[in-house]
Design a protein around this motif. Structure first.
Motif, short mmCIF file in Angstrom:
data_model
loop_
_atom_site.label_atom_id
_atom_site.label_comp_id
_atom_site.label_asym_id
_atom_site.label_seq_id
_atom_site.Cartn_x
_atom_site.Cartn_y
_atom_site.Cartn_z
N ALA A 20 24.83 46.07 47.62
CA ALA A 20 24.51 46.39 46.22
C ALA A 20 25.68 47.10 45.53
CB ALA A 20 23.25 47.26 46.16
N LEU A 21 26.38 47.96 46.29
CA LEU A 21 27.49 48.71 45.70
C LEU A 21 28.70 47.83 45.40
CD1 LEU A 21 27.49 52.04 47.77
CD2 LEU A 21 26.94 51.78 45.34
N VAL A 58 30.22 46.50 37.94
CA VAL A 58 29.44 46.82 36.74
C VAL A 58 30.38 47.11 35.57
CG1 VAL A 58 27.34 47.66 37.85
CG2 VAL A 58 29.27 49.23 37.52
N ALA A 110 26.95 52.40 33.08
CA ALA A 110 26.69 51.68 34.33
C ALA A 110 27.65 52.15 35.42
CB ALA A 110 26.82 50.18 34.10
N PHE A 150 26.48 55.42 36.73
CA PHE A 150 25.34 55.15 37.60
C PHE A 150 25.81 54.69 38.97
CE2 PHE A 150 21.92 52.39 39.18
CZ PHE A 150 20.81 53.22 39.05
N ALA A 151 26.75 53.74 38.95
CA ALA A 151 27.29 53.22 40.22
C ALA A 151 28.01 54.31 41.01
CB ALA A 151 28.23 52.05 39.93
N GLY A 169 27.30 57.47 40.91
CA GLY A 169 26.23 58.31 41.47
C GLY A 169 25.67 57.69 42.75
N MET A 170 25.47 56.37 42.71
CA MET A 170 24.93 55.68 43.88
C MET A 170 25.90 55.70 45.05
SD MET A 170 21.90 54.89 43.56
CE MET A 170 20.70 54.94 42.23
N VAL A 227 25.47 58.92 46.72
CA VAL A 227 24.27 58.93 47.56
C VAL A 227 24.55 58.19 48.87
CG1 VAL A 227 21.90 58.08 47.77
CG2 VAL A 227 22.65 59.12 45.63
N ALA A 261 19.18 60.05 41.02
CA ALA A 261 20.07 59.04 40.45
C ALA A 261 19.28 57.87 39.86
CB ALA A 261 21.03 58.54 41.53
N VAL A 264 19.20 53.11 32.33
CA VAL A 264 20.40 52.29 32.12
C VAL A 264 20.12 51.21 31.08
CG1 VAL A 264 21.51 52.67 34.36
CG2 VAL A 264 19.76 50.88 34.13
N ALA A 308 23.39 46.15 34.24
CA ALA A 308 23.12 47.50 34.76
C ALA A 308 21.68 47.60 35.25
CB ALA A 308 23.39 48.54 33.67
N PHE A 327 21.48 45.97 38.56
CA PHE A 327 22.09 46.89 39.52
C PHE A 327 21.09 47.97 39.92
CE2 PHE A 327 24.70 50.60 40.61
CZ PHE A 327 25.57 50.05 41.54
N MET A 349 19.23 48.89 43.51
CA MET A 349 19.25 50.22 44.12
C MET A 349 17.84 50.72 44.42
SD MET A 349 22.14 51.16 44.93
CE MET A 349 23.81 50.57 44.67
#
Lengths: 176, 176
Positions: free
Chosen positions: A88-89, A93, A98, A101-102, A104-105, A108, B88, B93, B98, B101, B105
Motif C-alpha cells: 500500500a505504501l 500519491v 495525500a 497522509f502517506a 504519517g502511514m 506507523v 492517522a 482526505v 487519496a 490510498f 490503509m
C-alpha cells in the motif's frame, strides 16, 4: 564315668547347637532380606533422583525455547499484514494532503517494524546474497552476467526470521 | 552322680548360652540398624516422589500460563503503533486517489487488528459501560444527565486486554 559324662555333655551340646543355629540362620535370612530390600529402595531412590534431574533440565530448556520463540504465532499472523502495508505504501500519491497522509502511514509502518524488531523479528537479507536454501526459496532461475553464479538477483517477497528461526523464507530469483 | 552330671551340664549350658546370646544380640543390633536405614531411605524416596510430583504440577501450570500470555510483550510493543495507526486514519482526505490510498490503509489496519484478535487481544469496552477500576482509568469526572452515575461517558484512549489480562486500561471520563 568320665566318658559317660562327656557323652551326656556332647548330647546336650548337639541339641543346643542345633537350636542356636536355627536362630542364627533365621536372623541371617532376615538380615539378608533386609539388605536386599534396602538395596532395592536405594536403587529406586537413585533412579528417581536421576529422572527428576533430567526432567528439571529438560523443562528448563523447553522454557527457554518457549520464551525465545514466544512471539512466533503472532508474528506469523502479522507478516501478511506487513506485506500489504508495504504494498500500500508503494502507491504514489499526489498533493500535499495525500503526501502528508502517506508520510504519517510510513511512520506507523516504521513503528510496527521497530516493535517487531524489538521482539527479535528480522528481514532476511536476500538481494546480492549467496542463495541459501534454508532462508531463500528459489522461484525462478535467471542468467545475469552482472551477478556471480548462485547469487540472489531479485527478491520477490520478503522473508522473515525470529531470532535464529526462519518464519518465512524469502522468495527469490537466483542467478544460474 | 546324677546331681553331679546335671551340674556339669548346667555349667556347660551357661557358657554356651552366653556365646549364643552374644551372637543373637549382635545380629539383632544389625537387624535394627538395617530396619532404621531402610525406613530412612524409604522416607527419602517418598519425600522425593512428592517433590517431583509438585514440581511437575507447578511446571505444567507455568507452561500453560506462559503459553496463554506468550504474545504479551509483542502486544505491549504494538499497541502504541496501533494508536498512531488509528489517529492517522482519522485524518480526512480529498480526491479519489487519496481516498483509495486511505481505504487500502484501513484494510491493512483491519488485518492487523484481526491478527491481534486471533492471538486473544481485545479492545476493552468503555463508553456506556459501568466504570470498572480493573479495566478503566478515570482521567476526568463529569456530570452528565444523559448517563447514569458511575457510567463511562467517553473513552479518551482505547484499552486492551490479552485474554483475561488487562494489558492497558482504557482512559475514560466517568459520570459522577
Amino acid at each position: 564315668m568320665e566318658e559317660n559324662k562327656q557323652e551326656i555333655i556332647d548330647e546336650k551340646d548337639e541339641a543346643q547347637n542345633e537350636e542356636s543355629e536355627q536362630t542364627v540362620v533365621e536372623e541371617t535370612d532376615e538380615l539378608e532380606q533386609l539388605r536386599q530390600e534396602k538395596e532395592e529402595i536405594n536403587n529406586r531412590l537413585l533412579r528417581l533422583q536421576a529422572d527428576y534431574d533430567n526432567f528439571r533440565r529438560r523443562t528448563q530448556k523447553e522454557k527457554e525455547a518457549d520464551r525465545k520463540y514466544r512471539s512466533q504465532s503472532l508474528v506469523e499472523e502479522l507478516i501478511p499484514a506487513l506485506d500489504n502495508f508495504e504494498r500500500a505504501l508503494q502507491v504514489e500519491v499526489d498533493g500535499d494532503a495525500a503526501k502528508n497522509f502517506a508520510d504519517g502511514m510510513k511512520m506507523v509502518y516504521d513503528q510496527f517494524k521497530a516493535a517487531l524488531e524489538k521482539e527479535g523479528v528480522e528481514e532476511i537479507p536476500a538481494k546480492g546474497e549467496e542463495f541459501d536454501p534454508h532462508m531463500h526459496q528459489a522461484i525462478m532461475q535467471v542468467e545475469d552476467e552482472n551477478y556471480e553464479s548462485n547469487i540472489v538477483v531479485e527478491e520477490l517477497q520478503k522473508g522473515y526470521r525470529l531470532k535464529d528461526r526462519v518464519i518465512r523464507p524469502s522468495m527469490v530469483k537466483v542467478n544460474q
